[in-house]
Design a protein around this motif. Sequence first.
Motif, PDB file in Angstrom:
ATOM      1  N   THR A 276       0.849  -1.183   0.000  1.00 53.35           N
ATOM      2  CA  THR A 276       0.000   0.000   0.000  1.00 53.35           C
ATOM      3  C   THR A 276       0.887   1.236   0.000  1.00 53.35           C
ATOM      4  OG1 THR A 276      -1.772  -1.093   1.232  1.00 53.35           O
ATOM      5  CG2 THR A 276      -1.752   1.309   1.246  1.00 53.35           C
ATOM      6  N   ARG A 278       0.446   5.329  -0.012  1.00 55.46           N
ATOM      7  CA  ARG A 278      -0.598   6.333   0.149  1.00 55.46           C
ATOM      8  C   ARG A 278      -0.006   7.686   0.512  1.00 55.46           C
ATOM      9  NH1 ARG A 278      -5.665   6.126   4.439  1.00 55.46           N
ATOM     10  NH2 ARG A 278      -6.161   8.328   4.277  1.00 55.46           N
TER      11      ARG A 278
ATOM     12  N   ILE B 142     -10.999  -1.788  -1.738  1.00 50.85           N
ATOM     13  CA  ILE B 142      -9.924  -0.827  -1.983  1.00 50.85           C
ATOM     14  C   ILE B 142     -10.440   0.373  -2.776  1.00 50.85           C
ATOM     15  CG2 ILE B 142      -7.627  -0.490  -2.979  1.00 50.85           C
ATOM     16  CD1 ILE B 142      -7.139  -3.492  -2.575  1.00 50.85           C
ATOM     17  N   GLY B 143     -11.189   0.092  -3.827  1.00 51.45           N
ATOM     18  CA  GLY B 143     -11.653   1.178  -4.689  1.00 51.45           C
ATOM     19  C   GLY B 143     -12.718   2.057  -4.048  1.00 51.45           C
ATOM     20  N   GLN B 144     -13.653   1.427  -3.333  1.00 54.50           N
ATOM     21  CA  GLN B 144     -14.717   2.149  -2.622  1.00 54.50           C
ATOM     22  C   GLN B 144     -15.370   3.242  -3.472  1.00 54.50           C
ATOM     23  OE1 GLN B 144     -13.367   3.433   1.294  1.00 54.50           O
ATOM     24  NE2 GLN B 144     -12.062   1.646   1.505  1.00 54.50           N
ATOM     25  N   VAL B 219     -11.416   6.206  -9.230  1.00 58.30           N
ATOM     26  CA  VAL B 219     -10.978   4.833  -8.968  1.00 58.30           C
ATOM     27  C   VAL B 219     -10.450   4.268 -10.276  1.00 58.30           C
ATOM     28  CG1 VAL B 219     -11.644   2.499  -8.243  1.00 58.30           C
ATOM     29  CG2 VAL B 219     -12.748   4.492  -7.192  1.00 58.30           C
ATOM     30  N   ARG B 241      -8.224   6.130  -5.650  1.00 56.05           N
ATOM     31  CA  ARG B 241      -7.804   4.810  -5.171  1.00 56.05           C
ATOM     32  C   ARG B 241      -7.511   3.917  -6.375  1.00 56.05           C
ATOM     33  NH1 ARG B 241     -11.934   7.986  -3.998  1.00 56.05           N
ATOM     34  NH2 ARG B 241     -13.513   6.363  -4.184  1.00 56.05           N
ATOM     35  N   THR B 276      -3.967   6.572  -3.268  1.00 63.56           N
ATOM     36  CA  THR B 276      -3.718   5.267  -2.648  1.00 63.56           C
ATOM     37  C   THR B 276      -3.547   4.235  -3.743  1.00 63.56           C
ATOM     38  OG1 THR B 276      -5.016   5.793  -0.685  1.00 63.56           O
ATOM     39  CG2 THR B 276      -4.633   3.464  -1.139  1.00 63.56           C
ATOM     40  N   ARG B 278      -2.784   0.189  -4.063  1.00 67.31           N
ATOM     41  CA  ARG B 278      -2.716  -0.999  -3.205  1.00 67.31           C
ATOM     42  C   ARG B 278      -2.860  -2.262  -4.031  1.00 67.31           C
ATOM     43  NH1 ARG B 278      -6.727  -2.458   1.859  1.00 67.31           N
ATOM     44  NH2 ARG B 278      -6.141  -4.642   1.950  1.00 67.31           N
TER      45      ARG B 278
END
Lengths: 348, 348
Positions: A276, A278, B142-144, B219, B241, B276, B278
Amino acid sequence: MSTDVNRRILLAARPVGEPKDTDFRLVEGPVPTPGPGQLLIRTLWLSLDPYMRSRMSDAKSYAAPVEIGQVMVGGAVGRVIASNHPGFAAGDIVEGRTGWQDYALSDGTGLRKVDPSLAPVSTAVGVLGMPGMTAYTGLLTIGQPRPGETVVVSAASGAVGSVVGQIARIKGARVVGIAGGAEKGAYLTGELGFDAAVDHCAPDFADRLRAAVPDGIDVYFENVGGAVWEAVWPLLNPFARVPVCGLIAQYNSVGASEGPNRMPQLMREVLSKRLTLRGFIVGDFADQHAAFLRDVSGWIRDGRIRYREDVAEGLENAPRTFLRLFRGENFGKLLVKVVTAGSDRPRP
Amino acid sequence: MSTDVNRRILLAARPVGEPKDTDFRLVEGPVPTPGPGQLLIRTLWLSLDPYMRSRMSDAKSYAAPVEIGQVMVGGAVGRVIASNHPGFAAGDIVEGRTGWQDYALSDGTGLRKVDPSLAPVSTAVGVLGMPGMTAYTGLLTIGQPRPGETVVVSAASGAVGSVVGQIARIKGARVVGIAGGAEKGAYLTGELGFDAAVDHCAPDFADRLRAAVPDGIDVYFENVGGAVWEAVWPLLNPFARVPVCGLIAQYNSVGASEGPNRMPQLMREVLSKRLTLRGFIVGDFADQHAAFLRDVSGWIRDGRIRYREDVAEGLENAPRTFLRLFRGENFGKLLVKVVTAGSDRPRP
């Protein structure tokens, strides 16, 4: 310096590469008078921080740039001299982004009162201010170090890095600091209790770093970028977390970097190790301010967090002092002492 | 093909770059007999997925490589032929990593029963299997995506990407799919209801992508890497993300990539936009399996998630079919149908 003149340091030009003297201009003018709802602040301590470099540039960033001819941005600690604001009184110590100047007018926005009983008031722009909170929030919210894990931090003797490492130790991690030169290294392992220190100026830096992290790296708190990051990322463990806080080694760089292009390899590491990365700034975690102040002031009282200040005297020295950050010449939190004791009241 | 011979496809050599025919070897042997606690599975559907390329390599990864001379790894759907295992009975449909072979012995580890009433059983390695769960967990955890945000997914008509885009739509996002060629694009915006599709084969791909995301990208679900990623990351919005799920454009690459080195710019974006990135694999979210199965099977029933299968016939065709993934030639979830109806019971 006692003065009834307000000296202000303006941004004179957008720097290309490393900022030069001519990118700044010192001007003098009258001390302003607070209008309705305003207060007048005498600057006591000026904070010099890496993020200011990006405000000098008009490249897109998370904050608007300083305009040419505007006062240089910067956090400072000051004393309220006169107040027409119900929330502040003459004599209050305050912290805010009041800029590179002897006196500042404020309407109270973004200003907070500093409790002088917690610690010397200069810490309000250091270990108990923005840099300390940056360390606290980035490490704990993104890095999430667990007991026994290895935490590596770059610019480790600086205002942010030194707090990152000490909090990571408090949380039970093994801590390795990256800093330039033997003196800073000795400070990290001696005074601050880091488990190891690695000198990024050493020609075999990457090998030394590898040797210092026999179990790999679980958290890397990034303050530097550039060659240090290139040495770090191959050592990251599965599920490692990388709070990206600063990239001081890159701030003055101009144009594209020489190949090969390391991006595909980085992405492969991100995938195969489920890393990760960030980026953050302290303002993203503003709701943690009370917890930060409670925890870190407590740790200072208990002797579990120590800090070091690197102080230059005189507002006029702010530009050349600022440059020391990019040369790695500062040792601890870099400050400008704008007034000396007893000389901080303007003549009427 | 009806057979009382067990054909197995072994890894014959570690590929350099794109796998070749000679990296695989088909061998024949007797159908094995299950011992105590074991069961015998007849392979019905073999799944071909990008991750298998990394298992052919001995580069460090999240999973051990296939050894030379071992059966190629791979998820499959099969029918239990004989069982000495209390948890499985002859006739059960099961899914597991049973490999590129006609018959597999299993002790039940990693095997799960498939409910044929949910959907055709081939979906147990597709939309209701590993690829679907990869999409569900990576996007949602992760994407949310939030309503009104822009979600971009690469390899968008593939087994993972097509589910990512459809779930993002269900969550109220605007969805842009990246895929190769007009036919796939038409499928995305027509059949699957994506808001836009961009052809990564177009010479002005980067410009087209920019035009397709007027509000930037919140995203980005990464399946591809390489040039697609280079076009995407400058368009990411603050706080974007990036679930890093796959890098199929890079899997066959050999050696370093030509410069300039884009890493410093990426790190600058990560910091200034607080991005972010990830990496993940589906196994990281194993505890979400029940929720995944409930939600996605429901969305299939409601017609809100559609899927497309790209089916080759015959185990012997698995190697050449596998290569289609890396050439972008598959259109939908790539499968090998190992037995045809009625021919899937071994002669005694």
